[in-house]
Motif scaffolding. Sequence first.
Motif, PDB file in Angstrom:
ATOM      1  N   TYR A 295      18.274  16.658  35.448  1.00  0.00           N
ATOM      2  CA  TYR A 295      17.504  17.216  34.467  1.00  0.00           C
ATOM      3  C   TYR A 295      18.078  17.922  33.301  1.00  0.00           C
ATOM      4  O   TYR A 295      17.385  18.061  32.295  1.00  0.00           O
ATOM      5  N   VAL A 296      19.400  18.182  33.283  1.00  0.00           N
ATOM      6  CA  VAL A 296      20.116  18.238  32.103  1.00  0.00           C
ATOM      7  C   VAL A 296      20.301  17.213  31.406  1.00  0.00           C
ATOM      8  O   VAL A 296      20.186  17.301  29.907  1.00  0.00           O
ATOM      9  N   ALA A 297      20.537  16.080  31.907  1.00  0.00           N
ATOM     10  CA  ALA A 297      20.499  14.827  31.156  1.00  0.00           C
ATOM     11  C   ALA A 297      19.341  14.423  30.656  1.00  0.00           C
ATOM     12  O   ALA A 297      19.155  14.005  29.236  1.00  0.00           O
ATOM     13  N   THR A 298      17.993  14.622  31.117  1.00  0.00           N
ATOM     14  CA  THR A 298      16.885  14.469  30.621  1.00  0.00           C
ATOM     15  C   THR A 298      16.441  15.384  29.555  1.00  0.00           C
ATOM     16  O   THR A 298      15.977  14.794  28.409  1.00  0.00           O
ATOM     17  N   LEU A 299      16.879  16.410  29.736  1.00  0.00           N
ATOM     18  CA  LEU A 299      16.795  17.635  28.591  1.00  0.00           C
ATOM     19  C   LEU A 299      17.560  17.143  27.369  1.00  0.00           C
ATOM     20  O   LEU A 299      17.242  17.072  26.147  1.00  0.00           O
ATOM     21  N   LEU A 300      18.898  16.537  27.510  1.00  0.00           N
ATOM     22  CA  LEU A 300      19.794  16.092  26.098  1.00  0.00           C
ATOM     23  C   LEU A 300      18.750  14.810  25.683  1.00  0.00           C
ATOM     24  O   LEU A 300      19.001  15.066  24.479  1.00  0.00           O
ATOM     25  N   ASP A 357      24.560  21.209  26.474  1.00  0.00           N
ATOM     26  CA  ASP A 357      23.541  20.365  26.023  1.00  0.00           C
ATOM     27  C   ASP A 357      22.782  21.074  24.729  1.00  0.00           C
ATOM     28  O   ASP A 357      23.089  20.313  23.609  1.00  0.00           O
ATOM     29  N   ILE A 358      22.948  22.347  24.732  1.00  0.00           N
ATOM     30  CA  ILE A 358      22.305  22.957  23.513  1.00  0.00           C
ATOM     31  C   ILE A 358      23.698  23.028  22.358  1.00  0.00           C
ATOM     32  O   ILE A 358      23.288  22.767  21.287  1.00  0.00           O
ATOM     33  N   ALA A 362      23.460  21.137  18.772  1.00  0.00           N
ATOM     34  CA  ALA A 362      23.576  22.153  17.484  1.00  0.00           C
ATOM     35  C   ALA A 362      24.667  21.447  16.776  1.00  0.00           C
ATOM     36  O   ALA A 362      24.458  21.462  15.409  1.00  0.00           O
ATOM     37  N   ILE A 363      25.593  20.938  17.376  1.00  0.00           N
ATOM     38  CA  ILE A 363      26.880  20.351  16.510  1.00  0.00           C
ATOM     39  C   ILE A 363      26.537  19.079  15.783  1.00  0.00           C
ATOM     40  O   ILE A 363      26.726  18.861  14.700  1.00  0.00           O
ATOM     41  N   VAL A 364      25.475  18.180  16.487  1.00  0.00           N
ATOM     42  CA  VAL A 364      25.054  16.856  15.970  1.00  0.00           C
ATOM     43  C   VAL A 364      24.387  17.217  14.769  1.00  0.00           C
ATOM     44  O   VAL A 364      24.414  16.767  13.661  1.00  0.00           O
ATOM     45  N   ALA A 365      23.218  18.128  15.041  1.00  0.00           N
ATOM     46  CA  ALA A 365      22.547  18.708  13.960  1.00  0.00           C
ATOM     47  C   ALA A 365      23.138  19.222  12.442  1.00  0.00           C
ATOM     48  O   ALA A 365      23.004  18.860  11.527  1.00  0.00           O
ATOM     49  N   ALA A 366      24.260  20.077  12.817  1.00  0.00           N
ATOM     50  CA  ALA A 366      25.159  20.764  11.799  1.00  0.00           C
ATOM     51  C   ALA A 366      25.935  19.565  10.968  1.00  0.00           C
ATOM     52  O   ALA A 366      25.894  19.466   9.726  1.00  0.00           O
TER      53      ALA A 366
END
Length: 485
Positions: A295-300, A357-358, A362-366
């Motif tokens: 579920y964590v993987a699907t969320l990501l 995940d979050i 956030a890092i990718v977006a930044a």
Amino acid sequence: MFHIPNAIGLLFAIAQLLLHAIYNKSTKRQSNDGKREVALSEIRTVVGIIGNAISLVLFLSPVPTFYRICKNKSVEHFSVIPYIATLLNCMLWVLYGMPFVKPNSTLIVTINGAGTVIELLYIFIYLLYSDGSRRIKALLLLFADIAFIAVVSAIVLSIFKSHEQRIFIIGILCIVFCIMMYASPLSIMKRVIRTKSAEYIPLYLSIAYFFNGLCWTTYSLIHLDVNLTIPNAIGLLFAIAQLLLHAIYNKSTKRQSIEGKSEVALVEIYLLFFRPTFYRICKIKSVEHFSVVPYVATLLNCMLWVLYGMPFVKPNSTLIVTINGAGTVIELLYIFIYLLYSDGSRRIKALLLLFADIAFIAIVAAIILSIFKSHERRTLIIGILCIVFCIMMYASPLSIMKRVIRTKSAEYMPLYLSIAYFFNGLCWTTYSLIHLDVNLTIPNAIGLLFAIAQLLLHAIYNKSTKRQSIEGKSEVALAELILIW
């Protein structure tokens, strides 16, 4: 003679400088207006996506009724009229959002298209468990809905040729039917005032109606659409009135145990979205041996695709954002339930993975927003990440496929899931090929191949599959839950 062209060039240059001096301020104003327009469009899209999610919750609100109908195999005293009325309302809004009526209304079509499918499923279940005059009445009303939409479509398309005229006619019908729907709680509100008890208006539904009205009213006001504004603004006022009644009569409300139980059951059903694993977790109040990792993987994966479909990465990707935004919300609910019923090291692990995940997103977006300035580069980088994580998800059944071949039994690979994977891969591959999007095509084409491989395994090992009685019962129960989705 040789100086004449240079003199003419000099005159043209002076003329250009004069034009720059004259129109400099208006050019900046136009540029600012253009940026403002883009920003408003992006805000409108985000608000529309939130509105889609809330509307979906409202469309799913009758689920407990149909769960009860399926369980008792009878429609009892329930009426089919609310679902017929909602179906008509959804179909009208789908017609309103069509390109030949009101172009660029994808979000309106998306949610009302989903609503149409959900209401048709409700009516199908009603027809399945009703008999005699009730079934005939339901069929007649269903055909009346379809006939009405067909007649309206034929008249609008044949008589009215301009978008403005079509929007005006269908818009009036949408306003009328939408106001009728929003006004339906008036009788309950009257009862609340008379009994001085708010137990007949579920608080969570009033809150959902409030945010639904707020989102769609805001959405319609950004680029003024009167046909959307009027019914949703009225719906917002009705929702505020309901919340005020809750505030006034909250203390005097007698909360019956049956009502309390039914509300808890309804909330659980909403949270689960009929995923058998989480139904079992809530029932037993323990996560047992289940892992939070899928579920964590699907969320990501969902959050990456939402980022990919944002206007500042890949514009005009509303459908990608809509479905993955919904997926993000659902996966977060699964993880919330997992955290609720887990303890010790499992809860800490789940929290760490969630924060990871979050933080990753956030890092990718930044990085993307600060380093890469063009849409093409942002699309390329995030697209690669999406491909990698999506392929990893699609490849997850490989171990099960290996087990199927080894045991020559397909009982551990549910057929309905293989079919769902097949159509999911087929739809998104087709969607991505129409306007070639490699980042969408690669993972979904691979997923389609995996789904075909699973279906082939079903066809090869179908006869040799040993069907255990427990497995049979669980599949029937699961099929019922899928039906009442």
